[in-house]
Design an enzyme around this catalytic site. Structure first.
Site, short mmCIF file in Angstrom:
data_model
loop_
_atom_site.label_atom_id
_atom_site.label_comp_id
_atom_site.label_asym_id
_atom_site.label_seq_id
_atom_site.Cartn_x
_atom_site.Cartn_y
_atom_site.Cartn_z
N ALA A 204 60.69 34.07 25.07
CA ALA A 204 59.42 34.53 24.50
C ALA A 204 59.51 36.01 24.19
CB ALA A 204 58.28 34.26 25.48
N GLU B 118 63.71 35.87 19.10
CA GLU B 118 63.67 35.83 20.56
C GLU B 118 64.64 34.80 21.12
OE1 GLU B 118 62.35 37.91 22.53
OE2 GLU B 118 61.14 39.03 21.09
N GLU C 254 67.43 36.26 23.61
CA GLU C 254 67.32 35.93 25.03
C GLU C 254 68.23 34.78 25.46
OE1 GLU C 254 63.34 35.38 26.36
OE2 GLU C 254 62.79 37.47 26.03
N GLU D 218 66.17 42.39 30.77
CA GLU D 218 66.69 41.16 30.18
C GLU D 218 68.17 40.93 30.50
OE1 GLU D 218 65.84 41.48 26.04
OE2 GLU D 218 63.80 40.73 26.28
#
Length: 211
Positions: free
Chosen positions: A83, A100, A104, A152
């Site tokens: 997200a 995203e 990610e 992240e």
């Protein structure tokens, strides 16, 4: 004004004053004086939020990609879906979701559909969110992968069978709202033969920037 039979609809009231209380890194806190007509005038403080997108990536074995991330406000590590914020001016929401997923999870998807949309906390925030279903997923070549950093970096990932993810939600083991809504929506859509899915580029009047 004629209200739809069973559907949320736009019904803005006049804003008589708008004041910035706090300018934040991601969102602002503002105060607005609103004219409610016969109910009088009220002042509401709210979070002015850019909105966000979430991606439920489903592989050929009907497993959901989950990512674990530390969330400091609740001081927990949460299992979530990929997200991100809609914080790039003019970026299409679907393009943001694709970005995203790549950044990610190092994944691309051949098929995109709209799974669900909601407000996280409409009593105190204008944050609007959408969850997309991504199918036909494939790994991004290592040379093309996004170099993650800060919070992240090194986030654990796991492919979880959709039914197992549903059971985790209903057992109270999963708390992230995007994951809860996305997983339950995917289970319901699958039960309906995926007939409830909408086009990824369906209109989004609930988000002020995409009306």
């Amino acid at each position: 004004m004629t209200a739809p039979d069973f559907e949320d609809f736009l019904a803005p009231r006049p804003v008589l004053a708008h004041d910035l209380i706090h300018h934040g890194k991601i969102w602002d806190i503002v105060s607005e004086k609103v004219d409610l007509g016969e109910a009088g005038q009220v002042t509401r403080e709210l979070m002015d939020h850019p909105g966000a997108v979430t991606v439920l990536a489903l592989d050929d074995q009907e497993r959901v990609l989950m990512i674990r991330q530390y969330r400091h406000p609740v001081q927990m590590e949460l299992w979530e879906l990929p997200a991100g914020l809609l914080d790039v001016p003019g970026e299409n929401p679907v393009a943001a979701a694709q970005r995203e997923l790549l950044e990610e999870a190092d994944l691309r998807a051949a098929e995109w559909s709209l799974l669900a949309e909601w407000f996280n906390s409409p009593g105190g925030s204008n944050e609007a969110l959408r969850c997309y279903l991504a199918r036909g997923v494939s790994e991004v070549p290592e040379a093309e992968r996004y170099q993650r950093g800060e919070e992240e970096l090194n986030m654990p990932t796991r492919w979880v069978p959709l039914d197992e993810a549903r059971d985790a939600v209903l057992a109270g083991a999963i708390h992230n709202p995007g994951a809860v809504i996305g997983i339950l929506a995917a289970v319901a859509a699958k039960a309906a033969g995926w007939s409830t899915l909408r086009p990824a580029d369906a209109p989004w009047p609930a988000h002020r920037n995409y009306r």
